[in-house]
Design an enzyme around this catalytic site. Sequence first.
Site, PDB file in Angstrom:
ATOM      1  CG  HIS A 194      -1.677   1.265   1.414  1.00 18.66           C
ATOM      2  ND1 HIS A 194      -2.841   1.536   0.727  1.00 18.66           N
ATOM      3  CD2 HIS A 194      -1.438   2.356   2.178  1.00 18.66           C
ATOM      4  CE1 HIS A 194      -3.275   2.740   1.067  1.00 18.66           C
ATOM      5  NE2 HIS A 194      -2.447   3.257   1.939  1.00 18.66           N
ATOM      6  N   PRO A 272      -9.641  -0.653  -0.185  1.00 14.51           N
ATOM      7  CG  PRO A 272     -11.511  -0.442  -1.543  1.00 14.51           C
ATOM      8  CD  PRO A 272     -10.628  -1.457  -0.894  1.00 14.51           C
ATOM      9  CB  CYS A 348     -10.533  29.378  20.296  1.00 12.89           C
ATOM     10  SG  CYS A 348     -11.693  30.549  20.900  1.00 12.89           S
ATOM     11  CD  GLU A 349      -5.479  25.674  16.291  1.00  9.13           C
ATOM     12  OE1 GLU A 349      -5.813  25.225  17.408  1.00  9.13           O
ATOM     13  OE2 GLU A 349      -4.614  25.171  15.582  1.00  9.13           O
TER      14      GLU A 349
HETATM   15  N1  LLP Z   1      -4.687   0.244   3.582  1.00  6.61           N
HETATM   16  C1  LLP Z   1      -3.738   0.741   4.396  1.00  6.61           C
HETATM   17  C2  LLP Z   1      -2.686  -0.145   4.914  1.00  6.61           C
HETATM   18  C3  LLP Z   1      -3.757   2.102   4.733  1.00  6.61           C
HETATM   19  O1  LLP Z   1      -2.820   2.596   5.531  1.00  6.61           O
HETATM   20  C4  LLP Z   1      -4.792   2.927   4.239  1.00  6.61           C
HETATM   21  C5  LLP Z   1      -4.858   4.338   4.597  1.00  6.61           C
HETATM   22  C6  LLP Z   1      -5.763   2.346   3.396  1.00  6.61           C
HETATM   23  C7  LLP Z   1      -5.669   0.999   3.089  1.00  6.61           C
HETATM   24  C8  LLP Z   1      -6.900   3.107   2.822  1.00  6.61           C
HETATM   25  O2  LLP Z   1      -6.486   4.152   2.017  1.00  6.61           O
HETATM   26  P1  LLP Z   1      -7.581   4.873   1.073  1.00  6.61           P
HETATM   27  O3  LLP Z   1      -8.123   3.846   0.129  1.00  6.61           O
HETATM   28  O4  LLP Z   1      -8.648   5.399   1.961  1.00  6.61           O
HETATM   29  O5  LLP Z   1      -6.860   5.956   0.382  1.00  6.61           O
HETATM   30  N2  LLP Z   1      -6.475  10.797   6.664  1.00  6.61           N
HETATM   31  C9  LLP Z   1      -6.029  10.801   5.292  1.00  6.61           C
HETATM   32  C10 LLP Z   1      -5.850   9.405   4.765  1.00  6.61           C
HETATM   33  C11 LLP Z   1      -4.886   8.552   5.566  1.00  6.61           C
HETATM   34  C12 LLP Z   1      -4.922   7.129   5.127  1.00  6.61           C
HETATM   35  C13 LLP Z   1      -4.128   6.219   5.964  1.00  6.61           C
HETATM   36  N3  LLP Z   1      -4.124   4.887   5.486  1.00  6.61           N
HETATM   37  C14 LLP Z   1      -7.021  11.612   4.451  1.00  6.61           C
HETATM   38  O6  LLP Z   1      -7.972  12.146   5.001  1.00  6.61           O
HETATM   39  O7  LLP Z   1      -6.839  11.766   3.248  1.00  6.61           O
END
Ligand code: LLP
Length: 429
Positions: A194, A272, A348-349
């Site tokens: 990933h 995903p 407040c930021e």
């Molecule tokens: N698999 C693993 C091992 C991961 O670390 C992640 C995300 C996913 C799958 C899922 O990724 P996705 O398909 O959602 O892109 N907070 C950030 C995203 C951090 C994701 C961390 N890991 C945001 O809001 O964009």
Amino acid sequence: MTASAAEFPLIRTEIAGVPVIELARRFGTPTFVYDARRIVERVRDLAAFDVVRYAQKACSNLAVLDLLRRQGALVDAVSAGEIARALAAGFRPGGDPPPIVYTADIFDRESLSLVLAHGIHVNCGSPEMIEQLGREAPGSDVTLRINPGFGHGHSQKTNTGGEQSKHGIWHEDLLEALRLADRHNLRVTGLHLHIGSGSDLEHLAQVCHAMERLAREVGRTLTTISAGGGLPTPYRPGETRVDVAAYYRLWNETRRRLEEHFGHKLRLEIEPGRYLVAESGYLITEIRAVKRMGRNLFYLVDAGFNNLARPILYGAYHHMSLVPQGLDGPEGPQSRPLQRVVVGGPLCESGDIFTQTEGGFVAQRELPAAAVGELLVIEGAGAYGFTMSSNYNAKPLAAEVLLLEGRAHLVRRRQLLEELMLGESIPSV
Ligand code: LLP
């Protein structure tokens, strides 16, 4: 499936046929609303993959987990809490393919004991995890998460590959990790890559080549390869949905070549988070002030980065739409003039701004003229919205609502003020 454009209206009166005003009246604001139909559509897009393993960190409300489970998705858990959520939503701990996989770079003590208690399959992101699991549960099957030496995400903070990243077992250490697994009588049945979150097809395609090379190093014990998550989703006008069919073809070819090499079948997983839930989510807020500060006109709403942290963390763009309250003339709300505004929250930021770019620069956005008391909907908020929310400024967590076949279900009630202080005590001296 071909890539298609998503819809980004500036005026919105309903979500999945339910009037937004009614949702706000019934559940208050701020409230996250998830349109189940969208989630079901997105999971169906991925039906060609043998396993769709939902990365629940994107949105782990039990009702969303249950919906995805009923659609045949399996689940990923990155903490003891996410294992507990998966179990509570009805995922069984054992089976082939394993319904729940624990993926992390460490075991904290609580997650290790839950993994052992329920016999949960582990995706090891460090040699220490192999060792700690091997000591407690020799004979288990494991997956290895490899950092292939490169990565890519929508932000440097969501890039999970390369030497700047803490994630996975370094690709050059794979043979060492295999020897460690052998020593503990662990069978490496899965390989997982990933490279980052919110990446693009071009970067994701490079992962296939890395998988092919690394899988050959692991050898014939492999039964499963996982493409990880990271599929992008459209957040703003002009962005299209990723070509999932093309992505599947790339992975399927990789899988076929490996199957030929090993002489047995391989299961192809995808993991995903965002792709499945981002578009389903809407954060309904109320505009509480419209004030001018020199050249900037601010709409101040009752949700802040305590509810949706993506803009302050990554400069992430979220589309917004206005819900008119019937103050318009005969031409209707579509005739409202557009104006350039900055949208901020109640905290407040100074960084509590939804319209900002990476680095914290305040940006203006064209939105319809609005009055205090009208609702503003922040869209594309289904992934990493509620799950990243906090109690900063002693703000209660928002309510969550699931829209299922035209009906709105409260799937998490708004946190109460008393609950903010649960577990705290003042020492008696
Ligand atoms: N698999 C693993 C091992 C991961 O670390 C992640 C995300 C996913 C799958 C899922 O990724 P996705 O398909 O959602 O892109 N907070 C950030 C995203 C951090 C994701 C961390 N890991 C945001 O809001 O964009």
